[in-house]
Design a protein around this motif. Structure first.
Motif, mmCIF file in Angstrom:
data_model
loop_
_atom_site.group_PDB
_atom_site.id
_atom_site.type_symbol
_atom_site.label_atom_id
_atom_site.label_comp_id
_atom_site.label_asym_id
_atom_site.label_seq_id
_atom_site.Cartn_x
_atom_site.Cartn_y
_atom_site.Cartn_z
ATOM 1 N N PRO A 44 -1.236 -57.824 1.859
ATOM 2 C CA PRO A 44 -0.155 -56.836 2.462
ATOM 3 C C PRO A 44 -0.875 -55.998 3.542
ATOM 4 N N GLU A 45 -0.120 -55.778 4.586
ATOM 5 C CA GLU A 45 -0.505 -55.002 5.598
ATOM 6 C C GLU A 45 0.659 -54.307 6.098
ATOM 7 N N ALA A 46 0.300 -52.924 6.614
ATOM 8 C CA ALA A 46 1.208 -51.953 7.240
ATOM 9 C C ALA A 46 1.238 -52.110 8.839
ATOM 10 N N ARG A 47 2.391 -52.201 9.521
ATOM 11 C CA ARG A 47 2.603 -52.077 11.065
ATOM 12 C C ARG A 47 3.694 -51.441 11.425
ATOM 13 N N VAL A 48 3.708 -50.813 12.566
ATOM 14 C CA VAL A 48 4.944 -50.064 13.015
ATOM 15 C C VAL A 48 5.238 -51.052 14.209
ATOM 16 N N VAL A 49 6.835 -51.491 14.054
ATOM 17 C CA VAL A 49 7.340 -52.532 15.061
ATOM 18 C C VAL A 49 8.839 -51.942 15.506
ATOM 19 N N ASP A 74 13.058 -48.610 19.685
ATOM 20 C CA ASP A 74 14.222 -48.220 19.153
ATOM 21 C C ASP A 74 14.106 -46.957 18.306
ATOM 22 N N LEU A 75 14.451 -45.867 18.877
ATOM 23 C CA LEU A 75 14.380 -44.617 18.086
ATOM 24 C C LEU A 75 15.583 -44.170 17.610
ATOM 25 N N GLY A 76 16.615 -45.023 17.764
ATOM 26 C CA GLY A 76 17.852 -44.860 17.006
ATOM 27 C C GLY A 76 17.980 -44.983 15.703
ATOM 28 N N ARG A 77 16.913 -45.485 15.223
ATOM 29 C CA ARG A 77 16.742 -45.898 13.658
ATOM 30 C C ARG A 77 15.165 -45.803 13.177
ATOM 31 N N LEU A 78 15.320 -45.531 12.034
ATOM 32 C CA LEU A 78 13.786 -45.553 11.317
ATOM 33 C C LEU A 78 13.775 -45.751 9.728
ATOM 34 N N HIS A 79 13.190 -46.779 9.290
ATOM 35 C CA HIS A 79 12.992 -46.937 7.917
ATOM 36 C C HIS A 79 11.826 -47.685 7.637
ATOM 37 N N LEU A 124 6.869 -40.510 5.402
ATOM 38 C CA LEU A 124 6.012 -40.895 6.454
ATOM 39 C C LEU A 124 5.386 -39.776 7.035
ATOM 40 N N ASP A 125 4.081 -39.733 7.491
ATOM 41 C CA ASP A 125 3.251 -38.844 8.216
ATOM 42 C C ASP A 125 3.695 -38.863 9.291
ATOM 43 N N VAL A 126 4.373 -37.727 10.234
ATOM 44 C CA VAL A 126 4.824 -37.761 11.507
ATOM 45 C C VAL A 126 3.858 -37.958 12.529
ATOM 46 N N ALA A 127 2.606 -37.218 12.400
ATOM 47 C CA ALA A 127 1.731 -37.514 13.406
ATOM 48 C C ALA A 127 1.088 -38.887 13.318
ATOM 49 N N ALA A 128 0.833 -39.540 12.252
ATOM 50 C CA ALA A 128 0.348 -40.945 12.120
ATOM 51 C C ALA A 128 1.322 -41.849 12.816
ATOM 52 N N LEU A 129 2.454 -41.592 12.202
ATOM 53 C CA LEU A 129 3.644 -42.601 12.692
ATOM 54 C C LEU A 129 3.547 -42.449 14.330
ATOM 55 N N ARG A 130 3.512 -41.308 14.901
ATOM 56 C CA ARG A 130 3.773 -41.135 16.223
ATOM 57 C C ARG A 130 2.322 -42.012 17.160
ATOM 58 N N ALA A 131 1.427 -41.604 16.499
ATOM 59 C CA ALA A 131 0.268 -42.325 16.983
ATOM 60 C C ALA A 131 0.281 -43.682 17.037
ATOM 61 N N ALA A 132 0.691 -44.430 15.795
ATOM 62 C CA ALA A 132 0.595 -45.696 15.907
ATOM 63 C C ALA A 132 1.856 -46.256 16.672
ATOM 64 N N ALA A 133 2.861 -45.620 16.894
ATOM 65 C CA ALA A 133 3.851 -46.074 17.850
ATOM 66 C C ALA A 133 3.859 -45.742 19.359
ATOM 67 N N GLN A 156 1.275 -45.660 21.187
ATOM 68 C CA GLN A 156 0.335 -46.720 21.823
ATOM 69 C C GLN A 156 1.259 -48.109 22.198
ATOM 70 N N GLN A 157 2.125 -48.188 21.614
ATOM 71 C CA GLN A 157 2.940 -49.586 21.784
ATOM 72 C C GLN A 157 4.267 -49.449 22.645
ATOM 73 N N ALA A 158 4.615 -48.049 22.810
ATOM 74 C CA ALA A 158 6.035 -47.830 23.679
ATOM 75 C C ALA A 158 5.819 -48.341 24.937
ATOM 76 N N THR A 159 6.970 -48.838 25.458
ATOM 77 C CA THR A 159 6.945 -49.221 26.854
ATOM 78 C C THR A 159 8.061 -48.414 27.586
ATOM 79 N N ALA A 160 9.006 -47.670 27.094
ATOM 80 C CA ALA A 160 10.051 -46.909 27.660
ATOM 81 C C ALA A 160 9.397 -45.513 28.245
ATOM 82 N N SER A 161 9.648 -45.293 29.445
ATOM 83 C CA SER A 161 8.972 -44.157 30.213
ATOM 84 C C SER A 161 9.636 -43.051 29.632
ATOM 85 N N ASP A 162 10.623 -42.947 28.887
ATOM 86 C CA ASP A 162 11.322 -41.699 28.258
ATOM 87 C C ASP A 162 10.972 -41.579 26.742
ATOM 88 N N TRP A 163 9.995 -42.284 26.333
ATOM 89 C CA TRP A 163 9.669 -42.450 24.808
ATOM 90 C C TRP A 163 9.629 -41.124 24.274
#
Length: 110
Positions: free
Chosen positions: A13-18, A22-27, A58-67, A69-76
């Motif tokens: 098993p592995e954890a990943r942020v995908v 899409d910041l209109g939902r989080l689970h 979820l840890d907010v800082a860790a989640l933000r750091a993981a996400a 770096q992958q974000a492509t939206a300029s207003d992310w």
């Protein structure tokens, strides 16, 4: 945005942020892993912990750091702040803003 715990390489098993733009939902989505495996992987990745079988924290800082770096939206960053503000207004954000409560779902097919 989805935090997934799924079977990865070598059937471990592995954890990943995908779906980070899409910041209109989080689970938290679980693949074919036990709750115990998912809890261990989530904590080991530093992303958070299980509260019970239906809820994770979820840890907010860790989640933000993981996400971020992958974000492509300029207003992310602004949309991230909106998402966190929305979570606060619904009582899903801890008092200190460090953790965020999310629902646990099945990631069937992930």
């Amino acid at each position: 945005m989805i935090v997934e715990v799924v079977t990865g390489a070598d059937e471990r098993p592995e954890a990943r942020v995908v779906d980070v733009d899409d910041l209109g939902r989080l689970h938290l989505a679980l693949g074919q892993v036990t709750d115990e495996e998912a809890a261990e992987v989530l904590e080991g990745a530093g992303l958070g912990r299980f509260q019970d079988s239906e809820t994770a924290v979820l840890d907010v800082a860790a989640l933000r750091a993981a996400a971020e770096q992958q974000a492509t939206a300029s207003d992310w960053p602004a949309r991230w702040d909106e998402m966190v503000g929305q979570a606060r207004s619904k009582g899903w954000l801890s008092e200190d803003g460090a953790t965020l409560q999310v629902h646990v779902e099945s990631a069937a097919g992930a």
